[in-house]
Design a protein around this motif. Structure first.
Motif, PDB file in Angstrom:
ATOM      1  N   LEU A 276       0.829  -0.617   0.134  1.00 44.03           N
ATOM      2  CA  LEU A 276      -0.181  -0.113   0.128  1.00 44.03           C
ATOM      3  C   LEU A 276       0.488   1.290   0.348  1.00 44.03           C
ATOM      4  CD1 LEU A 276      -2.766  -0.598   2.337  1.00 44.03           C
ATOM      5  CD2 LEU A 276      -3.051  -0.185  -0.279  1.00 44.03           C
ATOM      6  N   HIS A 277       2.058   0.979   0.509  1.00 46.25           N
ATOM      7  CA  HIS A 277       3.095   2.455   0.708  1.00 46.25           C
ATOM      8  C   HIS A 277       3.645   2.844  -0.796  1.00 46.25           C
ATOM      9  CE1 HIS A 277       2.838   3.773   5.022  1.00 46.25           C
ATOM     10  NE2 HIS A 277       2.829   2.640   5.607  1.00 46.25           N
ATOM     11  N   GLU A 278       3.990   1.305  -1.118  1.00 50.62           N
ATOM     12  CA  GLU A 278       4.707   1.988  -2.774  1.00 50.62           C
ATOM     13  C   GLU A 278       3.275   2.405  -3.286  1.00 50.62           C
ATOM     14  OE1 GLU A 278       7.026  -0.911  -5.807  1.00 50.62           O
ATOM     15  OE2 GLU A 278       6.789  -2.043  -3.673  1.00 50.62           O
ATOM     16  N   LEU A 279       2.269   1.573  -3.443  1.00 49.50           N
ATOM     17  CA  LEU A 279       1.097   2.235  -4.083  1.00 49.50           C
ATOM     18  C   LEU A 279       0.775   3.983  -4.593  1.00 49.50           C
ATOM     19  CD1 LEU A 279      -1.653   1.647  -6.394  1.00 49.50           C
ATOM     20  CD2 LEU A 279      -2.400   1.454  -3.813  1.00 49.50           C
ATOM     21  N   TYR A 280       1.111   4.146  -2.771  1.00 45.55           N
ATOM     22  CA  TYR A 280       0.563   5.291  -2.790  1.00 45.55           C
ATOM     23  C   TYR A 280       1.842   6.106  -2.859  1.00 45.55           C
ATOM     24  CZ  TYR A 280      -3.368   4.485   0.195  1.00 45.55           C
ATOM     25  OH  TYR A 280      -4.968   4.047   1.081  1.00 45.55           O
ATOM     26  N   ASP A 281       3.168   5.683  -3.388  1.00 40.30           N
ATOM     27  CA  ASP A 281       4.428   7.099  -4.071  1.00 40.30           C
ATOM     28  C   ASP A 281       4.609   6.757  -4.999  1.00 40.30           C
ATOM     29  OD1 ASP A 281       4.837   7.133  -0.951  1.00 40.30           O
ATOM     30  OD2 ASP A 281       7.121   5.250  -1.252  1.00 40.30           O
ATOM     31  N   LEU A 282       3.575   5.097  -6.157  1.00 38.28           N
ATOM     32  CA  LEU A 282       3.638   5.102  -7.135  1.00 38.28           C
ATOM     33  C   LEU A 282       2.888   6.469  -7.748  1.00 38.28           C
ATOM     34  CD1 LEU A 282       4.442   1.562  -7.528  1.00 38.28           C
ATOM     35  CD2 LEU A 282       6.481   4.086  -8.369  1.00 38.28           C
ATOM     36  N   ARG A 283       1.213   6.210  -7.001  1.00 39.21           N
ATOM     37  CA  ARG A 283       0.619   7.527  -7.244  1.00 39.21           C
ATOM     38  C   ARG A 283       0.863   8.904  -7.385  1.00 39.21           C
ATOM     39  NH1 ARG A 283      -5.781   4.008  -5.144  1.00 39.21           N
ATOM     40  NH2 ARG A 283      -4.992   2.335  -7.110  1.00 39.21           N
ATOM     41  N   SER A 284       1.765   9.277  -5.833  1.00 44.80           N
ATOM     42  CA  SER A 284       2.362  10.362  -5.735  1.00 44.80           C
ATOM     43  C   SER A 284       2.962  11.106  -7.595  1.00 44.80           C
ATOM     44  CB  SER A 284       2.205  10.932  -4.886  1.00 44.80           C
ATOM     45  OG  SER A 284       3.116   9.970  -4.408  1.00 44.80           O
TER      46      SER A 284
ATOM     47  N   THR B  39       3.182   9.932 -10.440  1.00 50.20           N
ATOM     48  CA  THR B  39       2.097   9.177 -11.550  1.00 50.20           C
ATOM     49  C   THR B  39       1.861  10.905 -12.175  1.00 50.20           C
ATOM     50  OG1 THR B  39       2.036   7.525 -11.750  1.00 50.20           O
ATOM     51  CG2 THR B  39       1.199   8.524 -12.709  1.00 50.20           C
ATOM     52  N   LYS B  40       1.469  10.676 -10.147  1.00 47.05           N
ATOM     53  CA  LYS B  40       0.455  12.657 -10.119  1.00 47.05           C
ATOM     54  C   LYS B  40       2.011  14.037 -11.495  1.00 47.05           C
ATOM     55  CE  LYS B  40      -2.279  15.922  -7.856  1.00 47.05           C
ATOM     56  NZ  LYS B  40      -3.433  15.636  -6.397  1.00 47.05           N
ATOM     57  N   ALA B  41       2.548  13.658 -10.322  1.00 47.30           N
ATOM     58  CA  ALA B  41       3.384  14.923 -10.037  1.00 47.30           C
ATOM     59  C   ALA B  41       3.602  14.647 -11.555  1.00 47.30           C
ATOM     60  CB  ALA B  41       4.390  14.535  -9.159  1.00 47.30           C
TER      61      ALA B  41
END
Length: 125
Positions: free
Chosen positions: A96-104, A106-108
């Motif tokens: 989950l931590h990795e998913l949130y990091d990747l989403r942020s 990707t958004k950036a």
């Protein structure tokens, strides 16, 4: 009383103990037969077969007690399953931590890509 009759009483007492699933020992058989503790001696030739039968019955009783009591095995299984559950939950949290990091990220990157398409320059890092 003859040794044969006495031995028969001891064997009958042994069978009663087996039927009741009581603790089997030389003293227990003697007490069940109405005799005193220590009256069954392995040194007496007349008691050799009786002592062998008592030892065999006690051994079978211990083996049955180990197989009949599922609690230790179940406790070990519960401990193993708890350990595996904890490991899987830790793995889940890490993902989950990795998913949130990747989403942020990707958004950036999407925002940066949008700025580049619009012609606005991004400061060099």
């Amino acid at each position: 009383m003859s040794a044969k009759i006495q031995t028969e009483q001891y064997f009958a007492a042994l069978e009663r103990l087996k039927a009741r699933r009581a603790v089997i020992s030389n003293d227990a058989v003697a007490m069940e037969a109405g005799k005193g503790r220590g009256s069954i001696k392995s040194s007496r030739p007349a008691h050799a077969a009786l002592v062998a039968a008592i030892e065999e019955a006690a051994k079978a009783q211990r083996a049955f007690a180990v197989t009949a009591d599922p609690v230790p095995g179940l406790r070990a299984e519960v401990d193993e399953l708890t350990r595996r559950l904890d490991q899987s939950l830790e793995r889940e949290v890490a993902l989950l931590h990795e998913l949130y990091d990747l989403r942020s990220r990707t958004k950036a990157l999407g925002e940066e890509n949008l700025r580049l398409k619009m012609g606005r320059l991004v400061p060099v890092k």
